[in-house]
Design an enzyme around this catalytic site. Sequence first.
Site, PDB file in Angstrom:
ATOM      1  N   GLY A   1       0.762  -1.249   0.000  1.00 21.02           N
ATOM      2  CA  GLY A   1       0.000   0.000   0.000  1.00 21.02           C
ATOM      3  C   GLY A   1       0.788   1.292   0.000  1.00 21.02           C
ATOM      4  O   GLY A   1       0.256   2.334   0.392  1.00 21.02           O
ATOM      5  N   THR A   2       2.038   1.270  -0.480  1.00 13.77           N
ATOM      6  CA  THR A   2       2.765   2.550  -0.500  1.00 13.77           C
ATOM      7  C   THR A   2       2.170   3.520  -1.531  1.00 13.77           C
ATOM      8  O   THR A   2       2.135   4.729  -1.302  1.00 13.77           O
ATOM      9  CB  THR A   2       4.281   2.365  -0.799  1.00 13.77           C
ATOM     10  OG1 THR A   2       4.433   1.780  -2.087  1.00 13.77           O
ATOM     11  CG2 THR A   2       4.959   1.502   0.237  1.00 13.77           C
ATOM     12  N   ASN A   3       1.705   2.974  -2.638  1.00 13.03           N
ATOM     13  CA  ASN A   3       1.063   3.869  -3.625  1.00 13.03           C
ATOM     14  C   ASN A   3      -0.274   4.377  -3.100  1.00 13.03           C
ATOM     15  O   ASN A   3      -0.633   5.543  -3.335  1.00 13.03           O
ATOM     16  CB  ASN A   3       0.889   3.141  -4.966  1.00 13.03           C
ATOM     17  CG  ASN A   3       2.193   3.073  -5.732  1.00 13.03           C
ATOM     18  OD1 ASN A   3       2.782   4.105  -6.036  1.00 13.03           O
ATOM     19  ND2 ASN A   3       2.674   1.861  -5.997  1.00 13.03           N
ATOM     20  N   MET A  62      -3.494  -7.342  -7.470  1.00 12.66           N
ATOM     21  CA  MET A  62      -2.917  -8.505  -8.153  1.00 12.66           C
ATOM     22  C   MET A  62      -3.946  -9.360  -8.898  1.00 12.66           C
ATOM     23  O   MET A  62      -3.660 -10.495  -9.269  1.00 12.66           O
ATOM     24  CB  MET A  62      -2.144  -9.373  -7.141  1.00 12.66           C
ATOM     25  CG  MET A  62      -0.987  -8.652  -6.493  1.00 12.66           C
ATOM     26  SD  MET A  62       0.174  -7.967  -7.708  1.00 12.66           S
ATOM     27  CE  MET A  62       1.050  -9.454  -8.167  1.00 12.66           C
ATOM     28  N   ASN A  98      -3.889   2.538 -13.704  1.00  8.93           N
ATOM     29  CA  ASN A  98      -3.067   1.516 -13.062  1.00  8.93           C
ATOM     30  C   ASN A  98      -1.619   1.985 -13.054  1.00  8.93           C
ATOM     31  O   ASN A  98      -1.203   2.748 -13.914  1.00  8.93           O
ATOM     32  CB  ASN A  98      -3.168   0.197 -13.849  1.00  8.93           C
ATOM     33  CG  ASN A  98      -2.351  -0.917 -13.203  1.00  8.93           C
ATOM     34  OD1 ASN A  98      -2.308  -1.045 -11.970  1.00  8.93           O
ATOM     35  ND2 ASN A  98      -1.685  -1.734 -14.013  1.00  8.93           N
ATOM     36  N   HIS A 139       2.242   0.444 -13.180  1.00  8.92           N
ATOM     37  CA  HIS A 139       2.969  -0.787 -13.496  1.00  8.92           C
ATOM     38  C   HIS A 139       4.476  -0.527 -13.409  1.00  8.92           C
ATOM     39  O   HIS A 139       4.959   0.486 -13.931  1.00  8.92           O
ATOM     40  CB  HIS A 139       2.592  -1.260 -14.909  1.00  8.92           C
ATOM     41  CG  HIS A 139       3.205  -2.577 -15.251  1.00  8.92           C
ATOM     42  ND1 HIS A 139       2.718  -3.773 -14.759  1.00  8.92           N
ATOM     43  CD2 HIS A 139       4.288  -2.893 -16.000  1.00  8.92           C
ATOM     44  CE1 HIS A 139       3.471  -4.759 -15.209  1.00  8.92           C
ATOM     45  NE2 HIS A 139       4.422  -4.264 -15.956  1.00  8.92           N
TER      46      HIS A 139
HETATM   47  C1  GRF Z   1       4.053  -1.563  -7.248  1.00  8.09           C
HETATM   48  O1  GRF Z   1       5.358  -1.873  -7.655  1.00  8.09           O
HETATM   49  C2  GRF Z   1       3.134  -1.433  -8.439  1.00  8.09           C
HETATM   50  O2  GRF Z   1       3.748  -0.880  -9.561  1.00  8.09           O
HETATM   51  C3  GRF Z   1       2.783  -2.874  -8.706  1.00  8.09           C
HETATM   52  O3  GRF Z   1       2.632  -3.441  -7.436  1.00  8.09           O
HETATM   53  C4  GRF Z   1       3.436  -2.729  -6.482  1.00  8.09           C
HETATM   54  C5  GRF Z   1       2.523  -2.265  -5.390  1.00  8.09           C
HETATM   55  O4  GRF Z   1       3.232  -1.664  -4.332  1.00  8.09           O
HETATM   56  N1  GRF Z   1       1.630  -2.974  -9.566  1.00  8.09           N
HETATM   57  P1  GRF Z   1       2.430  -0.952  -3.141  1.00  8.09           P
HETATM   58  O5  GRF Z   1       1.446  -1.984  -2.584  1.00  8.09           O
HETATM   59  O6  GRF Z   1       1.732   0.244  -3.689  1.00  8.09           O
HETATM   60  O7  GRF Z   1       3.482  -0.596  -2.144  1.00  8.09           O
END
Ligand code: GRF
Length: 195
Positions: free
Chosen positions: A20-22, A95, A112, A114
């Site tokens: 969940g960092t994003n 995922m 999204n 990626h």
């Molecule tokens: C990220 O590298 C994103 O690009 C990929 O999955 C990872 C998710 O990281 N699709 P986070 O859960 O947001 O930390």
Amino acid sequence: MEKLNGKKRLKVCVFISGRGTNLKSLIKFSQKKNSKIKISLVVSNNKKAKGLVIAKKYKIKCLIVNYLNKNKAEDKILTNLKKNNINFICLAGFMKIISKKIINKYSGKILNIHPSLLPKYKGLDTHKRVIMNKEKFSGCTIHLVNPKLDSGKIILQKKIKVLKNDDEKSLAKRLIKIENELYPIALKKFLSTNL
Ligand code: GRF
């Protein structure tokens, strides 16, 4: 749309499966002054996703869906998107592949992130493949979601160097910081030109 401080804010749902960092960086972006978005819902297919702890900390409603039956899972998601008046979706480390049922309802309104320089390295294990192929550069891409995996229109991309001693882990660690910075910028760019 929800009106806050006299201004319209998009109601966004973020889909996650893990860390969940994003998600966190999108939440922070949504909390900025004059922000055009409100993150109203977080969907996770994984009840143990660390991102859920982040969502709860920021008092964001969470929906956990069991994907054993994908059809039922997506019906449940759609019901909840509607119930919460969601008008935009950000996939952030989700995922599962979302099907046309959701994509068509939110056509042109799903982004999204990626971890590769699309169209190169679609799908899983991007860092592993980048290292194996001795690529000089990698990066990340924010793109619109269409029914083809990792193939929608590219909104923003950032390139980084693959260092001599990089392995899968060190590359991922460096890139995630770039991802976290880039996602809100891409969202802002997309919203300012499309909505
Ligand atoms: C990220 O590298 C994103 O690009 C990929 O999955 C990872 C998710 O990281 N699709 P986070 O859960 O947001 O930390």
